[in-house]
Design an enzyme around this catalytic site. Structure first.
Site, PDB file in Angstrom:
ATOM      1  N   HIS A  82      47.072  20.615 -15.300  1.00 12.20           N
ATOM      2  CA  HIS A  82      47.308  22.013 -14.967  1.00 12.20           C
ATOM      3  C   HIS A  82      48.794  22.230 -14.748  1.00 12.20           C
ATOM      4  CE1 HIS A  82      46.231  25.933 -13.254  1.00 12.20           C
ATOM      5  NE2 HIS A  82      47.265  25.749 -12.463  1.00 12.20           N
ATOM      6  N   ASP A 161      39.087  32.835  -5.715  1.00 12.85           N
ATOM      7  CA  ASP A 161      40.462  32.796  -6.223  1.00 12.85           C
ATOM      8  C   ASP A 161      40.771  34.035  -7.053  1.00 12.85           C
ATOM      9  OD1 ASP A 161      43.048  31.472  -6.632  1.00 12.85           O
ATOM     10  OD2 ASP A 161      42.415  31.502  -8.721  1.00 12.85           O
ATOM     11  N   ARG A 168      47.008  38.936  -3.946  1.00 17.30           N
ATOM     12  CA  ARG A 168      48.331  38.339  -3.693  1.00 17.30           C
ATOM     13  C   ARG A 168      49.376  38.922  -4.630  1.00 17.30           C
ATOM     14  NH1 ARG A 168      47.198  32.446  -4.834  1.00 17.30           N
ATOM     15  NH2 ARG A 168      49.440  32.190  -4.566  1.00 17.30           N
ATOM     16  N   SER A 183      44.674  27.651  -4.348  1.00 20.23           N
ATOM     17  CA  SER A 183      44.261  28.377  -5.553  1.00 20.23           C
ATOM     18  C   SER A 183      44.096  27.390  -6.724  1.00 20.23           C
ATOM     19  CB  SER A 183      45.320  29.439  -5.874  1.00 20.23           C
ATOM     20  OG  SER A 183      45.234  29.877  -7.196  1.00 20.23           O
ATOM     21  N   LYS A 187      40.262  25.429  -8.207  1.00 20.21           N
ATOM     22  CA  LYS A 187      39.826  25.549  -9.613  1.00 20.21           C
ATOM     23  C   LYS A 187      39.747  24.182 -10.282  1.00 20.21           C
ATOM     24  CE  LYS A 187      42.998  28.624 -10.210  1.00 20.21           C
ATOM     25  NZ  LYS A 187      43.983  29.620 -10.491  1.00 20.21           N
TER      26      LYS A 187
HETATM   27  N1  URA Z   1      48.644  29.242 -10.470  1.00 17.81           N
HETATM   28  C1  URA Z   1      47.455  29.417  -9.867  1.00 17.81           C
HETATM   29  O1  URA Z   1      46.405  29.130 -10.444  1.00 17.81           O
HETATM   30  N2  URA Z   1      47.441  29.908  -8.616  1.00 17.81           N
HETATM   31  C2  URA Z   1      48.564  30.232  -7.938  1.00 17.81           C
HETATM   32  O2  URA Z   1      48.473  30.654  -6.808  1.00 17.81           O
HETATM   33  C3  URA Z   1      49.799  30.054  -8.580  1.00 17.81           C
HETATM   34  C4  URA Z   1      49.820  29.542  -9.846  1.00 17.81           C
END
Ligand code: URA
Length: 432
Positions: A82, A161, A168, A183, A187
């Site tokens: 990621h 999220d 946010r 966050s 995931k």
């Molecule tokens: N990427 C994400 O998935 N979440 C965040 O808060 C920032 C970057």
């Protein structure tokens, strides 16, 4: 329990309990707590922080807010990677086939682009016929047969999220380390991989502007992953310029294919080799040098490229485009962006290149916008290069003339008197 008490607790710099965090996540997902109270709590967290226990509790509450992908029917070691958000970041398209060629499974759920950053799904959809909607049986079967599949996220993966991120985004609370860590990790944990590699971008174009903050974020995420029994590693990488040369959907796919053919830009190739080697080292319990040699071999003998071809075929795409990239449609105009003075390039502000590319149609400003797969920007120079007045810095690929995009792209290039050495990989953080 009342939300107002939780807000006041954090406002007054208290440490939230697991119960308080669970209460606000459940209440928000179930629509029992309104946006304005959650916004207020987010700002209190942004200003007063979360300690590691609060961050872990928030991650687990978010993880449990929806479906968790069950990969038990995928045989073998599953890996995921990621990035915290880059411009020109097409690493998944390169390293997923590399790892698949080395028998590491990638059952990958990716996202679409929004704002100045691109998304892997949009890039893959620029290959005619490519289908990102597989049901879970097709997804698992494909990963078992060819080690690799890239699909869209299921709609109920970490719903907390989706809600929190949208809030946010409009309340000035995105760049908070505990909120970013929870966050991303909720995931990644919900996606079911055994090995997780996080690419934490550092620099003007990234959420983390300096190396110290990036290290705190990386260490927090590695700790959360390890606590849940996932081998988690983080690489800290420089984002003072876009990754590689191409920004825009089919332009990036072409660059990824060139990289798998051994003709890619050096920074992109180096990063893909680094991340693949780190993951392979963990997956096969071998040392880094052995892993790296294996990675180089599957690029060299085209086994990695063939995995990309396999994935495109399995997902309904036209593989002839992978074998001959000249087949991809091209933008109507290719406009040169030229230097207005001589000197060394010290920065190519990634966000400006990303926004310019979005303005010509490569990205979306709103979720509902459609994108044009053929447009974007291809850099002709990178940080550290010397340029003379009027030399070509980049090419804008566009179907319509767009002065705003042209201006933005040319302003992205910062030219100075001194040569700046640019280091791509700044650090690697592994679990204890
Ligand atoms: N990427 C994400 O998935 N979440 C965040 O808060 C920032 C970057």
């Amino acid at each position: 329990m009342r939300m107002i008490d939780i807000i006041e607790h954090k406002r007054d710099k208290g440490v939230l309990t697991k119960e308080e965090i669970d209460f606000f996540i459940k209440g928000y997902v179930n629509k029992e707590i309104p946006d304005y109270q959650v916004s207020s709590l987010l700002m209190a967290i942004y200003l007063n922080g979360f300690n590691i226990d609060e961050t872990i509790n928030l991650t687990f509450s978010m993880l449990n807010s929806g479906d968790v992908v069950d990969l038990k029917d995928v045989k073998g070691i599953k890996a995921d990677k990621h990035s915290t958000g880059g411009v020109g970041d097409k690493t998944t398209l390169v390293l997923a086939p590399i790892l698949a060629a080395l028998n590491v499974k990638l059952a990958k759920m990716s996202g679409r682009g929004l704002g100045h950053t691109g998304g892997t799904l949009d890039k893959l959809e620029s290959i005619p016929g490519f289908n990102i909607y597989l049901n879970s049986e097709e997804f698992i079967k494909q990963v078992n047969e060819i080690n690799l599949a890239v699909v869209g996220q299921t709609s109920n993966l970490v719903p907390a999220d989706k809600l929190l991120y949208a809030l946010r985004d409009v309340t000035g609370t995105v760049s908070s380390i505990p909120l970013i860590a929870s966050s991303i990790m909720s995931k990644k944990l919900a996606s079911g991989a055994d090995i997780i590699c996080l690419d934490v971008k550092v620099g003007s174009g990234a959420f983390m502007k300096n190396i110290d903050d990036a290290k705190v974020l990386a260490k927090t995420m590695v700790k959360i992953g390890n606590m849940l029994g996932r081998k988690t590693i983080a690489v800290l990488t420089n984002m003072d310029e876009p990754l590689g040369l191409a920004v825009g959907n089919n332009l990036e796919v072409i660059e990824a294919i060139n990289t798998l053919n051994g003709n890619g830009p050096k920074d992109l190739l180096d990063l893909c080799i680094e991340i693949s080697s780190l993951i392979l080292e963990q997956a096969q319990n071998i040392n880094y040098d052995e892993a790296k040699a294996m990675v180089l071999e599957v690029i060299d003998n085209k086994k990695a490229l063939n995995k990309l071809v396999d994935m495109v075929r399995y997902q309904g795409g036209d593989t002839s485009y992978i074998l001959d990239t000249n087949k991809f449609d091209k933008a109507k105009h290719v406009i040169s962006i030229k230097a207005n003075k001589k000197g060394y390039i010290s920065e190519i502000t990634a966000i400006k290149i990303g926004v310019a590319s979005m303005l010509v149609g490569a990205g979306r400003s709103k979720k509902e916008d459609s994108i044009n797969p053929n447009v974007g920007i291809v850099l002709n120079k990178k940080v550290g290069d010397y340029v003379t007045n009027d030399e070509i810095l980049a090419y804008l690929y566009t179907d319509e003339l767009n002065d705003e995009a042209l201006k933005m792209a040319s302003e992205a290039f910062v030219i100075g008197d001194n040569k700046k050495e640019s280091k791509l990989i700044l650090d690697v953080i592994k679990g204890e």
